[in-house]
Design an enzyme around this catalytic site. Structure first.
Site, mmCIF file in Angstrom:
data_model
loop_
_atom_site.group_PDB
_atom_site.id
_atom_site.type_symbol
_atom_site.label_atom_id
_atom_site.label_comp_id
_atom_site.label_asym_id
_atom_site.label_seq_id
_atom_site.Cartn_x
_atom_site.Cartn_y
_atom_site.Cartn_z
ATOM 1 N N SER A 8 0.839 -1.204 0.000
ATOM 2 C CA SER A 8 0.000 0.000 0.000
ATOM 3 C C SER A 8 0.871 1.250 0.000
ATOM 4 O O SER A 8 1.823 1.348 0.792
ATOM 5 C CB SER A 8 -0.876 0.016 1.265
ATOM 6 O OG SER A 8 -1.298 1.347 1.535
ATOM 7 N N HIS A 32 -1.273 -1.309 -4.080
ATOM 8 C CA HIS A 32 -2.555 -1.078 -3.369
ATOM 9 C C HIS A 32 -2.713 0.419 -3.151
ATOM 10 O O HIS A 32 -1.892 1.051 -2.486
ATOM 11 C CB HIS A 32 -2.507 -1.817 -2.028
ATOM 12 C CG HIS A 32 -3.764 -1.802 -1.236
ATOM 13 N ND1 HIS A 32 -4.823 -2.651 -1.478
ATOM 14 C CD2 HIS A 32 -4.123 -1.043 -0.181
ATOM 15 C CE1 HIS A 32 -5.777 -2.420 -0.590
ATOM 16 N NE2 HIS A 32 -5.387 -1.457 0.212
ATOM 17 N N ASP A 34 -4.929 3.295 -1.663
ATOM 18 C CA ASP A 34 -5.997 3.569 -0.689
ATOM 19 C C ASP A 34 -6.643 4.923 -0.951
ATOM 20 O O ASP A 34 -6.048 5.952 -0.674
ATOM 21 C CB ASP A 34 -5.420 3.545 0.738
ATOM 22 C CG ASP A 34 -5.078 2.132 1.179
ATOM 23 O OD1 ASP A 34 -3.925 1.895 1.608
ATOM 24 O OD2 ASP A 34 -5.970 1.266 1.084
ATOM 25 N N MET A 36 -9.323 7.591 -0.016
ATOM 26 C CA MET A 36 -10.099 7.944 1.180
ATOM 27 C C MET A 36 -10.724 9.321 0.982
ATOM 28 O O MET A 36 -10.075 10.231 0.473
ATOM 29 C CB MET A 36 -9.187 7.979 2.412
ATOM 30 C CG MET A 36 -8.526 6.644 2.710
ATOM 31 S SD MET A 36 -7.492 6.786 4.196
ATOM 32 C CE MET A 36 -6.696 5.182 4.166
ATOM 33 N N HIS A 65 -8.432 0.394 -3.424
ATOM 34 C CA HIS A 65 -9.273 0.137 -2.253
ATOM 35 C C HIS A 65 -10.000 1.424 -1.931
ATOM 36 O O HIS A 65 -9.389 2.387 -1.449
ATOM 37 C CB HIS A 65 -8.369 -0.313 -1.087
ATOM 38 C CG HIS A 65 -9.102 -0.509 0.200
ATOM 39 N ND1 HIS A 65 -8.446 -0.616 1.405
ATOM 40 C CD2 HIS A 65 -10.417 -0.617 0.480
ATOM 41 C CE1 HIS A 65 -9.339 -0.778 2.376
ATOM 42 N NE2 HIS A 65 -10.539 -0.791 1.839
ATOM 43 N N MET A 67 -12.175 3.620 0.144
ATOM 44 C CA MET A 67 -12.773 3.868 1.459
ATOM 45 C C MET A 67 -13.543 5.187 1.340
ATOM 46 O O MET A 67 -13.094 6.250 1.805
ATOM 47 C CB MET A 67 -11.689 3.930 2.551
ATOM 48 C CG MET A 67 -11.146 2.540 2.868
ATOM 49 S SD MET A 67 -9.531 2.559 3.611
ATOM 50 C CE MET A 67 -8.522 2.707 2.130
ATOM 51 N N MET A 136 -10.391 -6.367 6.412
ATOM 52 C CA MET A 136 -9.532 -5.387 7.087
ATOM 53 C C MET A 136 -9.134 -5.913 8.458
ATOM 54 O O MET A 136 -9.987 -6.410 9.209
ATOM 55 C CB MET A 136 -10.279 -4.066 7.238
ATOM 56 C CG MET A 136 -10.591 -3.416 5.906
ATOM 57 S SD MET A 136 -10.234 -1.665 5.873
ATOM 58 C CE MET A 136 -8.480 -1.634 6.181
ATOM 59 N N ASP A 174 -5.729 -6.883 4.836
ATOM 60 C CA ASP A 174 -5.314 -5.491 4.705
ATOM 61 C C ASP A 174 -5.276 -4.790 6.057
ATOM 62 O O ASP A 174 -6.307 -4.539 6.671
ATOM 63 C CB ASP A 174 -6.305 -4.749 3.769
ATOM 64 C CG ASP A 174 -5.854 -3.341 3.464
ATOM 65 O OD1 ASP A 174 -6.651 -2.577 2.892
ATOM 66 O OD2 ASP A 174 -4.705 -2.995 3.795
#
Ligand code: DX5
Ligand code: ZN
Length: 218
Positions: A8, A32, A34, A36, A65, A67, A136, A174
């Site tokens: 990540s 990866h 992330d 957000m 991913h 979020m 997670m 993760d």
């Protein structure tokens, strides 16, 4: 299925993102990313414009991913931009089956993410619509947190559910994955491993990725 390592970039240096991705490229399978939005989680990272730029320079396929709130609206664009895998949170999706199908239709692998306290059982019947389940092992929002052992039984039950449903569905771990925790995750049935701080806190990123892979394959 062979183990996949997906470092990540959350704890990497965002001012040198291309170099930070290049540093993991020989050894890693995916990168990866992330995403957000400061609503679904109390942190803001990056969105589609940066993902599109990263895609142009990354040798690795992007494992996005999300979020974010309202993934039903925003997630398909990541697949259309060329992300290899787009994972949305079941806690945020209004219509997860329709969304998973739209991600696949756009050419991406469809992933479903579960926060630590979200059980897998209510979503077992969705498995045929999915290419990956992300479990997670930290509360979403930040890298560098402690691994939550509590989720390991859920990993086992998810692996058993995948075996019942058949199909090639990745089980991604993760959060807090490191040399100290990855073997237990693999034993529980995970086969894709996200590692953020365990890779980017290391002097030699490439070596850190190789060491994690060797431990996961033991
Ligand atoms: C947390 C992110 C994770 C995190 C992993 O919300 O989804 O991918 O970056 O970082 P580490 O490996 O440091 O826990
Ligand atoms: Zn993540």
């Amino acid at each position: 299925m062979a183990v996949q390592i997906s470092p990540s970039i959350l704890n990497s240096d965002f001012a040198r993102l291309a170099d930070e991705v290049a540093a993991i490229s020989p050894a890693a399978d995916w990168v990866h990313v992330d995403v957000m939005d400061n609503h679904f989680v109390p942190n803001l990272t990056l969105g589609l414009p940066i993902v599109e730029s990263l895609m142009r320079v990354s040798e690795l396929p992007l494992d996005c991913h999300l979020m974010i709130e309202d993934p039903d609206r925003w997630a398909p664009a990541y697949a259309e931009a060329g992300a290899r895998s787009v994972t949305f949170h079941v806690e945020a999706a209004a219509a997860p089956i329709r969304l998973a199908r739209s991600l696949r239709a756009a050419g991406a692998r469809a992933g479903l993410a579960l926060k630590p306290a979200t059980p897998i059982e209510p979503y077992e019947d969705l498995l045929p619509e999915l290419d990956m389940v992300l479990i997670m092992s930290v509360e979403p929002g930040f890298g560098g947190q402690r691994f939550l052992e509590t989720v390991l039984p859920k990993v086992r039950r998810t692996r058993e559910a995948i075996a019942r449903h058949g199909g090639q569905i990745w089980l991604q771990m993760d959060g807090g994955v490191s040399a100290e925790t990855i073997e237990r995750c693999a034993d529980a049935g995970a086969d894709v491993f996200v590692a953020g701080s365990a890779v980017y806190a290391a002097e030699d990123r490439d070596r850190a990725v190789r060491e994690l892979r060797a431990l996961a394959e033991k």
